[in-house]
Design an enzyme around this catalytic site. Sequence first.
Site, PDB file in Angstrom:
ATOM      1  N   GLN A   1     -36.877 -92.593  29.128  1.00 42.04           N
ATOM      2  CA  GLN A   1     -37.020 -94.067  29.478  1.00 42.04           C
ATOM      3  C   GLN A   1     -38.405 -94.314  28.911  1.00 42.04           C
ATOM      4  OE1 GLN A   1     -36.399 -92.666  34.281  1.00 42.04           O
ATOM      5  NE2 GLN A   1     -35.954 -94.759  33.982  1.00 42.04           N
ATOM      6  N   HIS A   2     -38.464 -95.900  29.380  1.00 45.16           N
ATOM      7  CA  HIS A   2     -39.741 -96.636  28.900  1.00 45.16           C
ATOM      8  C   HIS A   2     -40.192 -97.146  27.440  1.00 45.16           C
ATOM      9  CE1 HIS A   2     -40.215 -95.585  33.124  1.00 45.16           C
ATOM     10  NE2 HIS A   2     -40.413 -94.473  32.951  1.00 45.16           N
TER      11      HIS A   2
ATOM     12  N   ASP B   1     -32.875 -90.822  31.723  1.00 45.46           N
ATOM     13  CA  ASP B   1     -32.677 -89.495  31.801  1.00 45.46           C
ATOM     14  C   ASP B   1     -32.769 -88.920  33.279  1.00 45.46           C
ATOM     15  OD1 ASP B   1     -35.641 -90.023  32.186  1.00 45.46           O
ATOM     16  OD2 ASP B   1     -36.130 -88.545  30.610  1.00 45.46           O
TER      17      ASP B   1
END
EC number: 2.7.1.17
Length: 433
Positions: free
Chosen positions: A71-72, A234
Amino acid sequence: MALVMGIDSSTQSCKVVVVDDVSGRVLREGRAPHPDGTSVDPEAWWVALQRAIELAGGMADVAAWSIGGQQHGLVALDEAGRVIRDALLWNDTRSAAAAADLVSEFGAAALAERTGLVPVASFTISKLRWLRDHEPENAARVAAVALPHDWLTWRLRGFGPGDAANAGPAALDELVTDRSDASGTGYWSAATGAYDRDLLVAALGHDVIVPRVLGADEFVLDADGRRVAAGAGDNAASALGVGAGVGDVVVSIGTSGTVFAVSETAVADPSGTVAGFASADGHHLPLVCTLNAARVLDVTAALLGIDHDELSRLALSAEPGAGGLALVPYFEGERTPNLPDATASLSGMTLASTTRENLARAAVEGLLGGLGAGLDALRAHGVPLRRVLLVGGGARSEAVQRIAPLVFGLEVEVPEPGEYVALGAAEQARRIL
């Protein structure tokens, strides 16, 4: 019978599973490594993805596929679809000051209400502000912002910058994402289901194309006509992979620890302890992260000069409470609670309590106590918790498995070890057939 493919593009590697959509049995697998670092050329992920698919027997017989991923991370694209600079990953902390600036400008409570998140260095919004402040020429070139799994989905569908390796058009408007990954950006709200364009512009300095957010049952097509699911972050993919439903909380014990529950309601926590993420199945996935997890067991085993099996045996031979010996396991500071400069401490040491057995027990109880604080934070926001699903490398410890119900006060189940992010992505693909 049809075959579906699930992909996990994590920080460390790319894992691919090809699954029978009826039985759920994994028929083929492939894996390829990613480079180390907190700033990575996304092309390395693309190369690894192609290699992992090749090792898994290719896609010729696959009917649908989906990608779960870290992520991110910030993938910045120019108007031709070219990557502008190396992607800043979730674990790149150079944007900590940028996160603090955003909180100062908008207020933590307002940001939590608008997006479910209070910015920290990990989140995409913080990385965009860092780019604006430190690389203004690159920031000015940004025409579209994607997350790692968005960009890989786009490429694998046949889109890209039109170079020799991929002759397709850029088609930035073909970028898609899912609720779970969008909810980790800091400029999309799981409660409203919409992007907060004002926050996006405040971070980067101008508006850009962002991926269309697909619902849990929506799909797009790739260049060969296969159905492509929305993908997932995830943790959300992992929740699907282990079969978590409303009322379940997944406790993952890896290098860091995560505690996330499937909930029917959104969470907005102005303290930032609980991140108001979305799930991959249309629900919400409030999440708490701790920095000190499996490494607590590693350092204690090393101190005692034993392996993990012996650490587990020693811990289980001690009484609950470790004779009063208590380990506060903040070896690397801590995120929950927010004590970045904290250190670990061992208390309750007496001649009677200071034994190898009690130290091993205190390590396990300290580790689980830190994760238990995450459960308490979820409870404080009204998130219903009925069962813990314990996963990750640390969950393989017999002592962790047996002591966890005592610390958590909940039923604990330990699924068989597996590639749950990739399996969750495969489950997404199965649901759209």
